[in-house]
Design a protein around this motif. Structure first.
Motif, PDB file in Angstrom:
ATOM      1  N   UNK A  15       0.824  -1.207   0.000  1.00  0.00           N
ATOM      2  CA  UNK A  15       0.000   0.000   0.000  1.00  0.00           C
ATOM      3  C   UNK A  15       0.860   1.259   0.000  1.00  0.00           C
ATOM      4  N   UNK A  16       2.119   1.142   0.523  1.00  0.00           N
ATOM      5  CA  UNK A  16       2.984   2.302   0.483  1.00  0.00           C
ATOM      6  C   UNK A  16       3.780   2.587   1.738  1.00  0.00           C
ATOM      7  N   UNK A  17       3.708   1.702   2.746  1.00  0.00           N
ATOM      8  CA  UNK A  17       4.483   1.921   3.967  1.00  0.00           C
ATOM      9  C   UNK A  17       5.977   1.946   3.664  1.00  0.00           C
ATOM     10  N   UNK A  18       6.731   2.711   4.457  1.00  0.00           N
ATOM     11  CA  UNK A  18       8.174   2.839   4.247  1.00  0.00           C
ATOM     12  C   UNK A  18       8.963   1.746   4.959  1.00  0.00           C
ATOM     13  N   UNK A  19       8.495   1.341   6.141  1.00  0.00           N
ATOM     14  CA  UNK A  19       9.161   0.292   6.911  1.00  0.00           C
ATOM     15  C   UNK A  19       8.105  -0.650   7.470  1.00  0.00           C
ATOM     16  N   UNK A  20       8.523  -1.857   7.793  1.00  0.00           N
ATOM     17  CA  UNK A  20       7.616  -2.827   8.402  1.00  0.00           C
ATOM     18  C   UNK A  20       8.344  -3.504   9.554  1.00  0.00           C
ATOM     19  N   UNK A  21       7.674  -3.593  10.697  1.00  0.00           N
ATOM     20  CA  UNK A  21       8.281  -4.154  11.897  1.00  0.00           C
ATOM     21  C   UNK A  21       7.346  -5.187  12.507  1.00  0.00           C
ATOM     22  N   UNK A  22       7.886  -6.389  12.702  1.00  0.00           N
ATOM     23  CA  UNK A  22       7.166  -7.437  13.428  1.00  0.00           C
ATOM     24  C   UNK A  22       7.659  -7.465  14.871  1.00  0.00           C
ATOM     25  N   UNK A  23       6.742  -7.318  15.813  1.00  0.00           N
ATOM     26  CA  UNK A  23       7.065  -7.587  17.219  1.00  0.00           C
ATOM     27  C   UNK A  23       6.722  -9.050  17.445  1.00  0.00           C
ATOM     28  N   UNK A  24       7.746  -9.860  17.502  1.00  0.00           N
ATOM     29  CA  UNK A  24       7.575 -11.310  17.442  1.00  0.00           C
ATOM     30  C   UNK A  24       7.169 -11.883  18.807  1.00  0.00           C
ATOM     31  N   UNK A  25       5.914 -12.322  18.879  1.00  0.00           N
ATOM     32  CA  UNK A  25       5.388 -12.993  20.067  1.00  0.00           C
ATOM     33  C   UNK A  25       4.665 -14.242  19.569  1.00  0.00           C
ATOM     34  N   UNK A  26       5.328 -15.384  19.661  1.00  0.00           N
ATOM     35  CA  UNK A  26       4.774 -16.604  19.082  1.00  0.00           C
ATOM     36  C   UNK A  26       3.522 -17.085  19.804  1.00  0.00           C
ATOM     37  N   UNK A  27       3.479 -16.885  21.108  1.00  0.00           N
ATOM     38  CA  UNK A  27       2.313 -17.339  21.881  1.00  0.00           C
ATOM     39  C   UNK A  27       1.367 -16.179  22.183  1.00  0.00           C
ATOM     40  N   UNK A  28       1.211 -15.320  21.222  1.00  0.00           N
ATOM     41  CA  UNK A  28       0.409 -14.110  21.360  1.00  0.00           C
ATOM     42  C   UNK A  28      -1.040 -14.434  21.737  1.00  0.00           C
ATOM     43  N   UNK A  29      -1.549 -13.739  22.760  1.00  0.00           N
ATOM     44  CA  UNK A  29      -2.945 -13.879  23.189  1.00  0.00           C
ATOM     45  C   UNK A  29      -3.693 -12.624  22.742  1.00  0.00           C
ATOM     46  N   UNK A  30      -4.619 -12.740  21.793  1.00  0.00           N
ATOM     47  CA  UNK A  30      -5.291 -11.537  21.261  1.00  0.00           C
ATOM     48  C   UNK A  30      -6.023 -10.719  22.321  1.00  0.00           C
ATOM     49  N   UNK A  31      -6.397 -11.347  23.430  1.00  0.00           N
ATOM     50  CA  UNK A  31      -7.156 -10.640  24.463  1.00  0.00           C
ATOM     51  C   UNK A  31      -6.252  -9.835  25.405  1.00  0.00           C
ATOM     52  N   UNK A  32      -4.940 -10.023  25.315  1.00  0.00           N
ATOM     53  CA  UNK A  32      -4.028  -9.372  26.259  1.00  0.00           C
ATOM     54  C   UNK A  32      -3.645  -7.990  25.732  1.00  0.00           C
ATOM     55  N   UNK A  33      -4.550  -7.040  25.892  1.00  0.00           N
ATOM     56  CA  UNK A  33      -4.291  -5.696  25.382  1.00  0.00           C
ATOM     57  C   UNK A  33      -3.185  -4.998  26.168  1.00  0.00           C
ATOM     58  N   UNK A  34      -3.004  -5.373  27.432  1.00  0.00           N
ATOM     59  CA  UNK A  34      -1.982  -4.709  28.243  1.00  0.00           C
ATOM     60  C   UNK A  34      -0.589  -5.008  27.713  1.00  0.00           C
ATOM     61  N   UNK A  35      -0.288  -6.286  27.482  1.00  0.00           N
ATOM     62  CA  UNK A  35       1.020  -6.647  26.929  1.00  0.00           C
ATOM     63  C   UNK A  35       1.207  -6.020  25.551  1.00  0.00           C
ATOM     64  N   UNK A  36       0.184  -6.114  24.716  1.00  0.00           N
ATOM     65  CA  UNK A  36       0.264  -5.552  23.371  1.00  0.00           C
ATOM     66  C   UNK A  36       0.577  -4.062  23.413  1.00  0.00           C
ATOM     67  N   UNK A  37      -0.160  -3.329  24.242  1.00  0.00           N
ATOM     68  CA  UNK A  37       0.031  -1.878  24.297  1.00  0.00           C
ATOM     69  C   UNK A  37       1.383  -1.504  24.897  1.00  0.00           C
ATOM     70  N   UNK A  38       1.875  -2.272  25.872  1.00  0.00           N
ATOM     71  CA  UNK A  38       3.192  -1.986  26.450  1.00  0.00           C
ATOM     72  C   UNK A  38       4.286  -2.153  25.400  1.00  0.00           C
ATOM     73  N   UNK A  39       4.222  -3.225  24.640  1.00  0.00           N
ATOM     74  CA  UNK A  39       5.236  -3.468  23.615  1.00  0.00           C
ATOM     75  C   UNK A  39       5.193  -2.386  22.534  1.00  0.00           C
ATOM     76  N   UNK A  40       3.992  -2.040  22.092  1.00  0.00           N
ATOM     77  CA  UNK A  40       3.869  -1.023  21.046  1.00  0.00           C
ATOM     78  C   UNK A  40       4.303   0.342  21.573  1.00  0.00           C
ATOM     79  N   UNK A  41       3.919   0.662  22.806  1.00  0.00           N
ATOM     80  CA  UNK A  41       4.312   1.951  23.395  1.00  0.00           C
ATOM     81  C   UNK A  41       5.828   2.052  23.509  1.00  0.00           C
TER      82      UNK A  41
END
Length: 253
Positions: A75-101
């Motif tokens: 679509x046009x993004x300049x960079x792409x970054x994977x935060x690799x969490x193999x056992x990712x739990x979609x309901x865990x917004x706290x962990x997700x937001x901490x890593x992204x922040x």
């Protein structure tokens, strides 16, 4: 301007989801970018086109999320970054937001934008929690966005109408339908995206926060109780039957 767009990979809505013991069975699932995140990507691209800078697409999860990141590249993004969490739990917004922040802080991001909600967990929490973790303003359900210098002006949906809000950079935003019309990648973009690098970050690279949620079981909701059809000659008869059923069977009155 440095713009981070959040790209969550979710099962296609037409996919037949089968529940495993503690997670869904991923066999045969078609994965897509959560539709509201497409509005976020498009808005990030428009901000870059108007203000300059770069768009960084970020997705958290196992290696399959790289497919969605390549779509963001197309679509046009300049960079792409994977935060690799193999056992990712979609309901865990706290962990997700901490890593992204923590990632956004390391990039000194000006704008963080994601969809208003994902179509799997439907929490509408991550972007708001990222803003809280960073101590910056957030605008939810944005249907228009203007940034001039460091000044931010947005129209957002509220119950019963819209509201115009103003703040300043840095800012976190959730994109609502109507904010824009996402572009379709062309063939050239799709082919180029296959060769572009995807950066990988691990929780250890981002402060090593730990999950706050343990999934102990997962099961589908119970089948819906079939409805009953009332039959009567007139409204009085229907009312009497309904009141009797609510009192003697449902026991709610």
């Amino acid at each position: 301007m440095k713009i981070i767009v959040l790209v969550k990979q979710v099962p296609d809505t037409e996919t037949n989801i089968k529940v495993g013991d503690k997670s869904i069975n991923e066999t045969g699932i078609k994965w897509i970018i959560s539709p509201y995140d497409e509005f976020a990507i498009e808005e990030g691209l428009r901000l870059r086109e108007k203000n300059g800078g770069e768009v960084i697409a970020v997705s958290l999860g196992p290696d399959r999320v790289q497919e969605s990141l390549r779509q963001a590249y197309a679509m046009g993004a300049d960079r792409a970054v994977q935060i690799k969490v193999d056992n990712y739990v979609p309901f865990d917004t706290t962990l997700t937001s901490e890593l992204i922040a923590n990632f956004a802080k390391s990039e000194n991001a000006d704008v963080i934008i994601g969809g208003r909600q994902s179509i799997d967990s439907d929490s509408s929490q991550v972007v708001v929690q990222v803003a809280e973790a960073l101590g910056i303003a957030h605008i939810a359900f944005a249907v228009s966005l203007e940034i001039s210098g460091t000044a931010v002006k947005s129209t957002k949906e509220v119950e019963g109408g819209t509201q115009v809000v103003e703040t300043s950079l840095p800012v976190a935003i959730t994109a609502q339908k109507g904010l824009n019309e996402p572009r379709y990648p062309n063939l050239k973009g799709l082919m180029a995206a296959k060769k572009k690098p995807i950066e990988t970050k691990t929780p250890a690279d981002l402060g090593n926060p730990t999950s706050k949620i343990e999934v102990v079981g997962l099961e589908p909701p119970p089948p819906r109780i079939p409805g009953r059809k009332l039959e009567a000659a007139d409204a009085k008869g229907f009312a009497e039957q309904l009141v009797k059923a609510l009192r003697e069977e449902a026991k709610v009155i």
